[in-house]
Design a protein around this motif. Sequence first.
Motif, mmCIF file in Angstrom:
data_model
loop_
_atom_site.group_PDB
_atom_site.id
_atom_site.type_symbol
_atom_site.label_atom_id
_atom_site.label_comp_id
_atom_site.label_asym_id
_atom_site.label_seq_id
_atom_site.Cartn_x
_atom_site.Cartn_y
_atom_site.Cartn_z
ATOM 1 N N VAL A 76 35.454 -5.740 53.230
ATOM 2 C CA VAL A 76 34.359 -5.866 53.974
ATOM 3 C C VAL A 76 34.046 -4.749 54.857
ATOM 4 C CG1 VAL A 76 33.452 -7.462 56.114
ATOM 5 C CG2 VAL A 76 34.807 -8.457 54.340
ATOM 6 N N LEU A 82 30.517 -10.816 50.722
ATOM 7 C CA LEU A 82 30.432 -11.822 49.802
ATOM 8 C C LEU A 82 29.655 -13.019 50.519
ATOM 9 C CD1 LEU A 82 30.965 -13.726 47.115
ATOM 10 C CD2 LEU A 82 33.081 -14.268 48.220
ATOM 11 N N GLU A 88 30.684 -21.198 53.933
ATOM 12 C CA GLU A 88 31.687 -20.634 54.929
ATOM 13 C C GLU A 88 31.377 -20.454 56.418
ATOM 14 O OE1 GLU A 88 34.326 -21.908 53.907
ATOM 15 O OE2 GLU A 88 34.791 -21.474 51.766
ATOM 16 N N LEU A 89 30.333 -21.300 56.591
ATOM 17 C CA LEU A 89 29.701 -20.591 57.958
ATOM 18 C C LEU A 89 30.717 -21.203 59.233
ATOM 19 C CD1 LEU A 89 25.919 -21.645 57.734
ATOM 20 C CD2 LEU A 89 26.929 -19.573 57.734
ATOM 21 N N PHE A 90 30.870 -20.682 60.540
ATOM 22 C CA PHE A 90 31.407 -21.351 61.800
ATOM 23 C C PHE A 90 30.694 -22.462 62.109
ATOM 24 C CE2 PHE A 90 32.260 -16.633 61.481
ATOM 25 C CZ PHE A 90 33.361 -16.791 60.886
ATOM 26 N N MET A 93 29.816 -23.122 65.965
ATOM 27 C CA MET A 93 29.630 -22.239 66.769
ATOM 28 C C MET A 93 27.735 -21.916 66.444
ATOM 29 S SD MET A 93 32.499 -19.643 66.267
ATOM 30 C CE MET A 93 32.466 -18.473 67.557
ATOM 31 N N GLU A 97 26.078 -16.525 67.443
ATOM 32 C CA GLU A 97 27.432 -16.245 67.395
ATOM 33 C C GLU A 97 27.939 -16.086 65.852
ATOM 34 O OE1 GLU A 97 29.705 -18.600 71.246
ATOM 35 O OE2 GLU A 97 29.072 -19.705 69.552
ATOM 36 N N GLU A 100 26.611 -12.509 65.133
ATOM 37 C CA GLU A 100 27.360 -11.643 65.834
ATOM 38 C C GLU A 100 28.647 -11.252 65.388
ATOM 39 O OE1 GLU A 100 28.132 -12.781 70.014
ATOM 40 O OE2 GLU A 100 29.256 -10.983 70.527
ATOM 41 N N LEU A 101 29.267 -12.331 64.858
ATOM 42 C CA LEU A 101 30.732 -12.369 64.129
ATOM 43 C C LEU A 101 30.489 -11.543 62.609
ATOM 44 C CD1 LEU A 101 32.264 -15.676 65.009
ATOM 45 C CD2 LEU A 101 33.227 -13.220 65.598
ATOM 46 N N GLY A 102 29.271 -11.753 62.157
ATOM 47 C CA GLY A 102 29.028 -10.808 60.844
ATOM 48 C C GLY A 102 29.085 -9.735 61.046
ATOM 49 N N PHE A 104 31.415 -8.357 63.004
ATOM 50 C CA PHE A 104 32.940 -8.012 63.528
ATOM 51 C C PHE A 104 33.588 -6.838 62.743
ATOM 52 C CE2 PHE A 104 37.344 -8.695 63.640
ATOM 53 C CZ PHE A 104 37.733 -8.947 65.056
ATOM 54 N N ALA A 105 33.413 -6.568 61.535
ATOM 55 C CA ALA A 105 34.148 -5.440 60.917
ATOM 56 C C ALA A 105 33.375 -4.079 61.274
ATOM 57 C CB ALA A 105 34.026 -5.669 59.208
ATOM 58 N N ARG A 149 24.221 -13.428 58.048
ATOM 59 C CA ARG A 149 25.749 -13.227 58.618
ATOM 60 C C ARG A 149 26.129 -12.021 57.928
ATOM 61 N NH1 ARG A 149 30.680 -17.246 58.582
ATOM 62 N NH2 ARG A 149 30.448 -16.586 56.354
#
Lengths: 242, 345
Positions: A76, A82, A88-90, A93, A97, A100-102, A104-105, A149
Amino acid sequence: MGILLRARRLSVSYGRVEAVHGISLDVSDGSIVTVIGPNGAGKTTLLSATIGLLPSRGDIDYEGASLTTLTVEERVAAGLVLVPEKRELFAGMTVAENLELGAFARRRSRDAMSALNDVYRRFPRLAERKTQLAATLSGGERQMLALGRALMARPKLLMLDEPSLGLAPLIVREIFSIIAGLKMAGVGILLVEQNARAALQVADYGYVLETGEVALEGPASDLATNPRVIDTYLGGSVPASA
Amino acid sequence: MDLSIAALLTQDGITNGAIYALLALALVLVFAVTRIIWVPSGEFVAYGTLTLAGMQLGKPPGTVSLLVGMAIVAGLLEVYVCIRRGEIARAPRRLLLWTGVPCVIAALVWWSAPLNLPFPVQVALTLAAVAALGPLLYRIAYQPIAEASVLVLLIVSVAVHFTLTGLGLWFFGAEGSRTPAFASASFQLGNVNVNVQSLLVVGTSAALIGVLYVFFGRTLYGKALRATAVNRVGARLVGISPSFAGTLTFAVAALMCAFCGVLIGPITTIYYDSGFLVSLKGFVGAIIGGLVSYPLAAAGALLVGLLESFSSFWASAFKEVIVFTLIIPVLLWRSLTTHHHEEDE
């Protein structure tokens, strides 16, 4: 155009059952490659192995380097992203959010959140729903959020698993026009679809996957006029829908 | 019982309950992110008290050796993984992180123990030392089997609990310790005599809960932990690795347990094996919240504290029995009211 992803003799097994048997496949940057085929042909398995969720045998190269020792998270971070069939969402949240987490990498880069405005521009609906929980979104909005995301990670190769699944035709058209727009922005796209008609319209090149093997491949326009493809996947003259 | 006794018992119950609440929250956090039922949390509480007590006596606590030992094991594991993956270039950095940093903390504690530094500094060092044990424990005992079923993780937790209790006896000795009260003052509020010590305990717990609330609600890393708890696959697909989430979770949870240890030190004498009973009470609170709800877990822990203090007045011989019997109606109520679905693993 450089080759972004190159798979050679790729085999994937669930335990002792082999689901994908020695596939070879190329994706160059700025192009859309689609993999079509019936349920259970191994399309999702192929994507899971490419992102690293499933172990595989054979070679996968990404930007000229082997992927085999990399974890999912490292892939990633390298720009291989992918959007899974189940999204596979959160769920608990908010939309903001999730986005934002998308990124993260890319958290260590200064412009980690710079993709946010771009995502809101492509999906105005997400901007309206910023503070809403992901669980309360409609099917189409969820798919937009899953796509958004993924874009937050600034992918070089975006893998989409059945983006049209369970969506109304109008939204399917919207999603596919966004996919075409991403190609213009230089993103390589590996698109797995059961909606073969829509997929072949937007793609440059196509593979037909049957029982874990490549049955046919060629430029998307050739596949779209291939009698066998028309018979099996385009349902003769009846418009195919997911 | 008259009103003043009731007020006293309530105050006692809330004080203990605030400590149990921290434990309950740590247990819910660990379970939500890693699916581990963290039986050895109590050992971290005991280590917290014993470390601070050691520093107050001016001698290096057993935590120093424990920290160094675990850091060496974790460092070796990291180097082994680097070699197996053919990334030897990464080994020095991993070694620095997993062995170097804990050893620096251990050295600081060892060096400063005889200096009789101010109390807040001693507390800070205690918290750092015990919190550092959390990620090390995760790296050594849990990360290699992170994908195992909840049952296997529970069995490993029980084994880790016994191991840590044994190590506690080895490193801290069999004597119990008690730390001096933070404050001995008290004041009258109406008819009630209020201990400043109790206020400090409740206040610290509340403040820590507030900090955690901000951490999980506002920071990227806090959100990453929530995301892992909500959707493990989704978290991996945005680049949050399970081992990263596990390590961070254990650091936060160990820090919370260390706080419990510091807060409980002046209230009871803590031995190397006292932690288990304390953590079980936090666990009852966490169960009231179904191991998923943070507010219910905290409220449940307060209830446990109150029940404990009132039952020690009415039937002191049975106070533990009464507290742990509470778990039966709670489990019955939860199993009758929650919707069941087969575990999908």
